[in-house]
Design a protein around this motif. Structure first.
Motif, PDB file in Angstrom:
ATOM      1  N   CYS A  14      47.908  41.623  43.937  1.00 24.78           N
ATOM      2  CA  CYS A  14      47.358  41.422  42.598  1.00 24.78           C
ATOM      3  C   CYS A  14      45.868  41.746  42.581  1.00 24.78           C
ATOM      4  O   CYS A  14      45.370  42.377  41.637  1.00 24.78           O
ATOM      5  CB  CYS A  14      47.574  39.975  42.148  1.00 24.78           C
ATOM      6  N   ASP A  15      45.163  41.323  43.608  1.00 24.76           N
ATOM      7  CA  ASP A  15      43.723  41.586  43.687  1.00 24.76           C
ATOM      8  C   ASP A  15      43.446  43.081  43.773  1.00 24.76           C
ATOM      9  O   ASP A  15      42.492  43.582  43.165  1.00 24.76           O
ATOM     10  CB  ASP A  15      43.118  40.877  44.903  1.00 24.76           C
ATOM     11  N   ALA A  16      44.294  43.799  44.512  1.00 19.76           N
ATOM     12  CA  ALA A  16      44.115  45.242  44.656  1.00 19.76           C
ATOM     13  C   ALA A  16      44.325  45.943  43.321  1.00 19.76           C
ATOM     14  O   ALA A  16      43.563  46.847  42.945  1.00 19.76           O
ATOM     15  CB  ALA A  16      45.079  45.788  45.703  1.00 19.76           C
ATOM     16  N   LEU A  17      45.359  45.534  42.589  1.00 17.90           N
ATOM     17  CA  LEU A  17      45.624  46.117  41.274  1.00 17.90           C
ATOM     18  C   LEU A  17      44.506  45.789  40.292  1.00 17.90           C
ATOM     19  O   LEU A  17      44.105  46.621  39.476  1.00 17.90           O
ATOM     20  CB  LEU A  17      46.961  45.596  40.734  1.00 17.90           C
ATOM     21  N   TRP A  18      43.992  44.572  40.395  1.00 12.25           N
ATOM     22  CA  TRP A  18      42.894  44.145  39.518  1.00 12.25           C
ATOM     23  C   TRP A  18      41.642  44.990  39.784  1.00 12.25           C
ATOM     24  O   TRP A  18      40.944  45.388  38.852  1.00 12.25           O
ATOM     25  CB  TRP A  18      42.599  42.668  39.749  1.00 12.25           C
ATOM     26  N   LEU A  19      41.388  45.274  41.053  1.00 18.38           N
ATOM     27  CA  LEU A  19      40.229  46.091  41.422  1.00 18.38           C
ATOM     28  C   LEU A  19      40.386  47.518  40.886  1.00 18.38           C
ATOM     29  O   LEU A  19      39.424  48.107  40.384  1.00 18.38           O
ATOM     30  CB  LEU A  19      40.063  46.108  42.939  1.00 18.38           C
ATOM     31  N   LEU A  70      35.624  47.672  32.077  1.00 12.78           N
ATOM     32  CA  LEU A  70      34.306  47.740  32.716  1.00 12.78           C
ATOM     33  C   LEU A  70      33.583  46.393  32.684  1.00 12.78           C
ATOM     34  O   LEU A  70      32.657  46.164  33.463  1.00 12.78           O
ATOM     35  CB  LEU A  70      33.444  48.800  32.033  1.00 12.78           C
ATOM     36  N   ARG A  71      34.003  45.510  31.795  1.00 12.95           N
ATOM     37  CA  ARG A  71      33.361  44.195  31.672  1.00 12.95           C
ATOM     38  C   ARG A  71      34.081  43.111  32.469  1.00 12.95           C
ATOM     39  O   ARG A  71      33.613  41.973  32.532  1.00 12.95           O
ATOM     40  CB  ARG A  71      33.316  43.766  30.202  1.00 12.95           C
ATOM     41  N   LEU A  72      35.220  43.458  33.036  1.00  9.65           N
ATOM     42  CA  LEU A  72      36.007  42.451  33.759  1.00  9.65           C
ATOM     43  C   LEU A  72      35.301  42.015  35.041  1.00  9.65           C
ATOM     44  O   LEU A  72      34.728  42.832  35.757  1.00  9.65           O
ATOM     45  CB  LEU A  72      37.389  42.999  34.110  1.00  9.65           C
ATOM     46  N   ASN A  73      35.382  40.721  35.304  1.00 13.59           N
ATOM     47  CA  ASN A  73      34.839  40.176  36.556  1.00 13.59           C
ATOM     48  C   ASN A  73      35.970  40.022  37.567  1.00 13.59           C
ATOM     49  O   ASN A  73      37.152  40.176  37.244  1.00 13.59           O
ATOM     50  CB  ASN A  73      34.194  38.813  36.302  1.00 13.59           C
ATOM     51  N   LYS A  74      35.609  39.733  38.794  1.00 17.02           N
ATOM     52  CA  LYS A  74      36.612  39.462  39.828  1.00 17.02           C
ATOM     53  C   LYS A  74      37.365  38.189  39.446  1.00 17.02           C
ATOM     54  O   LYS A  74      36.760  37.162  39.157  1.00 17.02           O
ATOM     55  CB  LYS A  74      35.935  39.280  41.181  1.00 17.02           C
ATOM     56  N   ALA A  75      38.684  38.260  39.409  1.00 17.70           N
ATOM     57  CA  ALA A  75      39.506  37.109  39.031  1.00 17.70           C
ATOM     58  C   ALA A  75      39.866  36.289  40.264  1.00 17.70           C
ATOM     59  O   ALA A  75      40.340  36.833  41.266  1.00 17.70           O
ATOM     60  CB  ALA A  75      40.777  37.576  38.326  1.00 17.70           C
ATOM     61  N   ASP A  76      39.630  34.976  40.199  1.00 19.20           N
ATOM     62  CA  ASP A  76      39.998  34.097  41.312  1.00 19.20           C
ATOM     63  C   ASP A  76      41.516  34.064  41.491  1.00 19.20           C
ATOM     64  O   ASP A  76      42.020  33.980  42.603  1.00 19.20           O
ATOM     65  CB  ASP A  76      39.478  32.676  41.060  1.00 19.20           C
TER      66      ASP A  76
END
Length: 200
Positions: A14-19, A70-76
């Motif tokens: 999920c983190d990889a897709l989010w990145l 572009l405004r998204l932050n890293k999601a916990d």
């Protein structure tokens, strides 16, 4: 209860897709949609029994994700972020609908709140039809916020902390809502037990 597919998705994936999404790669958006859209749809129906409405809300969430990537932050926790986004979207759209409609239409909207996902889980726990009916009646009578808390905690398997973040309320309020909901359900079960004693 059968283990949800959603819970089997590694957080690292999920983190990889989010990145990828944050970096402007549509593969990230598409991957998140494939992995979460089905569970989001079932979750949305547990709040509002309107398939078209829920589908529209999910589509708008993913459109916004791409629009503002572009405004998204890293999601916990990507899962919590998406579920919270859908919950907030549904609540916002319902509030808009209330402003446009009469008091009679408002009652109709809330009468359509679905308890199907909760009922299916209860059926797996207890096969007794009489008890199912009594519990279902109790769940149906719960206020929306109490129903949300029960759904998050016991059937979506979120923690109290995650539920607090998703609903935008403090942890103490989550405990209070859960306590009130469980208390109401216990009364329904107790009344059923009394009836069974006199019948048998």
């Amino acid at each position: 209860m059968e283990k949800r597919l959603l819970n089997s998705i590694p957080q690292t994936d999920c983190d990889a897709l989010w990145l990828l999404l944050r970096n402007g790669d549509k593969k990230g958006l598409e991957g998140l949609y494939r992995q979460f859209s089905h569970e989001l749809f079932k979750y949305g129906l547990s709040m509002v029994r309107d398939e078209g409405f829920v589908q529209d809300c999910i589509q708008e969430i993913f459109i916004d994700l791409w629009k503002y990537h572009l405004r998204l932050n890293k999601a916990d926790n990507v899962k919590v972020y998406l579920f919270k986004s859908l919950s907030n979207k549904i609540i916002r759209e319902l509030k808009k609908a209330r402003k446009r409609k009469t008091e009679e239409i408002q009652e109709e909207i809330y009468s359509q709140i679905s308890i199907e996902s909760i009922e299916s889980s209860l059926i797996n726990i207890q096969r007794e039809k009489t008890l199912q009916a009594k519990l279902a009646k109790g769940l149906e009578e719960l206020p929306l916020r109490q129903k949300q808390v029960i759904n998050h905690l016991f059937f979506d398997q979120f923690s109290y902390e995650e539920t607090s973040k998703m609903m935008g309320i403090n942890l103490r309020s989550v405990y209070t809502l859960a306590w009130k909901a469980i208390g109401t359900l216990k009364k329904h079960i107790l009344s059923l037990a009394i009836v069974l004693i006199f019948l048998f």
